[in-house]
Design a protein around this motif. Structure first.
Motif, PDB file in Angstrom:
ATOM      1  N   VAL A 151       0.859  -1.181   0.000  1.00 33.68           N
ATOM      2  CA  VAL A 151       0.000   0.000   0.000  1.00 33.68           C
ATOM      3  C   VAL A 151       0.898   1.234   0.000  1.00 33.68           C
ATOM      4  O   VAL A 151       1.633   1.473   0.961  1.00 33.68           O
ATOM      5  N   ASP A 153       1.437   5.280   0.149  1.00 33.46           N
ATOM      6  CA  ASP A 153       0.761   6.465   0.661  1.00 33.46           C
ATOM      7  C   ASP A 153       1.812   7.413   1.212  1.00 33.46           C
ATOM      8  O   ASP A 153       3.000   7.086   1.267  1.00 33.46           O
ATOM      9  N   TRP A 155       2.762   8.566   4.583  1.00 36.04           N
ATOM     10  CA  TRP A 155       2.497   8.041   5.922  1.00 36.04           C
ATOM     11  C   TRP A 155       2.971   9.026   6.987  1.00 36.04           C
ATOM     12  O   TRP A 155       4.141   9.367   7.052  1.00 36.04           O
ATOM     13  N   ALA A 176      -0.175   6.636   9.939  1.00 34.94           N
ATOM     14  CA  ALA A 176      -1.494   6.859   9.337  1.00 34.94           C
ATOM     15  C   ALA A 176      -1.298   7.374   7.923  1.00 34.94           C
ATOM     16  O   ALA A 176      -0.492   8.279   7.680  1.00 34.94           O
ATOM     17  N   THR A 180      -5.175   6.928   1.880  1.00 35.81           N
ATOM     18  CA  THR A 180      -5.959   5.715   2.117  1.00 35.81           C
ATOM     19  C   THR A 180      -6.740   5.764   3.421  1.00 35.81           C
ATOM     20  O   THR A 180      -7.735   5.056   3.579  1.00 35.81           O
ATOM     21  N   ARG A 182      -5.649   4.540   6.053  1.00 34.33           N
ATOM     22  CA  ARG A 182      -5.273   3.345   6.808  1.00 34.33           C
ATOM     23  C   ARG A 182      -4.288   3.701   7.914  1.00 34.33           C
ATOM     24  O   ARG A 182      -3.500   4.644   7.791  1.00 34.33           O
ATOM     25  N   ALA A 184      -1.335   1.944  10.682  1.00 36.10           N
ATOM     26  CA  ALA A 184      -0.398   0.831  10.684  1.00 36.10           C
ATOM     27  C   ALA A 184       0.482   0.890  11.916  1.00 36.10           C
ATOM     28  O   ALA A 184       0.656   1.956  12.539  1.00 36.10           O
ATOM     29  N   PHE A 212       1.035  -5.348   4.694  1.00 38.89           N
ATOM     30  CA  PHE A 212       0.353  -5.628   5.947  1.00 38.89           C
ATOM     31  C   PHE A 212       0.286  -7.130   6.234  1.00 38.89           C
ATOM     32  O   PHE A 212       0.090  -7.943   5.329  1.00 38.89           O
ATOM     33  N   SER A 217      -8.520  -7.229  11.079  1.00 44.01           N
ATOM     34  CA  SER A 217      -8.270  -5.785  11.191  1.00 44.01           C
ATOM     35  C   SER A 217      -6.774  -5.566  10.996  1.00 44.01           C
ATOM     36  O   SER A 217      -6.027  -5.371  11.966  1.00 44.01           O
ATOM     37  N   LEU A 219      -3.227  -4.417  10.905  1.00 42.25           N
ATOM     38  CA  LEU A 219      -2.585  -3.264  11.533  1.00 42.25           C
ATOM     39  C   LEU A 219      -1.067  -3.353  11.430  1.00 42.25           C
ATOM     40  O   LEU A 219      -0.415  -2.405  10.973  1.00 42.25           O
ATOM     41  N   TRP A 260      -4.816   0.708  19.440  1.00 39.36           N
ATOM     42  CA  TRP A 260      -5.154   1.179  18.099  1.00 39.36           C
ATOM     43  C   TRP A 260      -4.793   2.657  18.013  1.00 39.36           C
ATOM     44  O   TRP A 260      -5.077   3.421  18.936  1.00 39.36           O
TER      45      TRP A 260
END
Length: 329
Positions: A151, A153, A155, A176, A180, A182, A184, A212, A217, A219, A260
């Motif tokens: 992925v 992005d 980040w 983050a 996206t 998302r 991580a 990932f 879920s 992460l 999280w």
């Protein structure tokens, strides 16, 4: 004695190599099946242990729990279920809390749920089955993760937290993705006193690819490529009022999630929490203490705060003031 010619020798060698490879594959399958049986037996024992514990009551756990949990964790290690063993070994952390009986019952319930989920794994959706196996302690190879689509992005590095685990320091770096959305976690380990893997500092943003680990879920991730820093400013955040629904969605997919990353926009740090503009607030984790630095940065005004959510409260990581200046909590 008859001598083999070069071609015949090569043929015999190839046959031997093939037989050797087949034998090794069979040995690996047998070893995997043996582990499956041992894990199943260990988790079956865990179910019985939990049933007996609840039947007897947990009042005595404050006196005898440490020894009992250590013994149970050792048996689970022998059963090749290190993930569950680690959870059992960490049960002692709840004993210092005022509401320890409720917290301990919650931990026992999650252990029971994991054991039952493993027993019924064949009926689970594949992502949840992979989550259960990872929580039990079945390894996921780095190579298999790197083989999945990455992925890309920009980040944001939200923060990092170190934790000592049996003569090792584990570092969690929270990320983050700008596009996206998302989040991580990049996890690294090093012996106590040794340097950990270098990473861009909290408050920075980089252009990169992440692969990932599988799960319901996802992460945990590996950085497969990091191209360079990006000037981006404070990360986009969510409102405090939206957090319960977000965490509910995470827990519905993976009930064993214990942390999280969050980016909270427009929050006002308080002595014991992070307050939203609508009057709601997220309590701080007991270990966070009074967030004096956040209070000073905010001065009573809304700021952006990256934090780690846990069932017992949030742990502030990084803040961005009105001018976009980064302050580590």
């Amino acid at each position: 004695m008859e001598r083999l010619g070069p071609a015949a020798a090569r043929s015999a060698g190839d046959a031997g190599t093939g037989a050797g490879a087949s034998g090794r594959a069979a040995a690996r399958r047998a070893q995997a099946e043996q582990r499956e049986d041992r894990v199943a037996a260990g988790l079956s024992e865990l179910e019985r242990w939990l049933a007996d514990r609840i039947a007897q009551g947990i009042a005595r756990d404050r006196q005898t729990g440490l020894a009992d949990w250590d013994d149970l964790a050792r048996r689970l290690i022998d059963a090749q279920a290190p993930g569950v063993a680690g959870t059992v070994a960490r049960l002692s952390r709840v004993l210092g809390a005022e509401d320890w009986p409720g917290l301990l019952l919650g931990e026992y319930a999650l252990l029971h749920l994991l054991a039952v989920a493993h027993r019924r794994a064949a009926a689970l959706p594949e992502p949840l089955r992979q989550t259960v196996r990872a929580r039990v302690g079945f390894p996921v190879t780095r190579e298999s993760v790197l083989a999945t689509p990455a992925v890309r992005d920009h980040w944001d590095v939200l923060g990092e937290r170190d934790e000592e685990q049996e003569r090792l320091v584990a570092r969690r770096v929270w990320l983050a993705g700008r596009t996206t959305g998302r989040v991580a976690m990049v996890l690294s380990f090093a012996p106590v006193g040794q340097p950990l893997e270098s990473f861009p500092p909290p408050g920075t943003t980089f252009d990169g690819d992440l692969a990932f680990y599988p799960g319901a879920s996802p992460l945990r991730a590996l950085v497969t490529e990091r191209r360079g820093p990006v000037g981006a400013g404070p990360p986009p955040g969510t409102k405090v009022s939206q957090v319960p629904a977000l965490i509910a969605e995470v827990l519905a997919a993976d009930p064993w999630t214990d942390s999280w990353p969050l980016v909270l926009a427009g929050v006002i740090p308080c002595l014991d929490g992070l307050a939203g503009e609508e009057g709601d607030a997220l309590p701080l984790h007991p270990s966070a203490g009074v967030p004096w630095r956040l209070l000073a940065v905010s001065g009573g005004r809304p700021v952006t705060v990256a934090a780690e959510w846990t069932p017992r409260g949030v742990i502030p990581l990084t803040a961005w003031d009105e001018e976009g200046k980064v302050v580590r909590s």
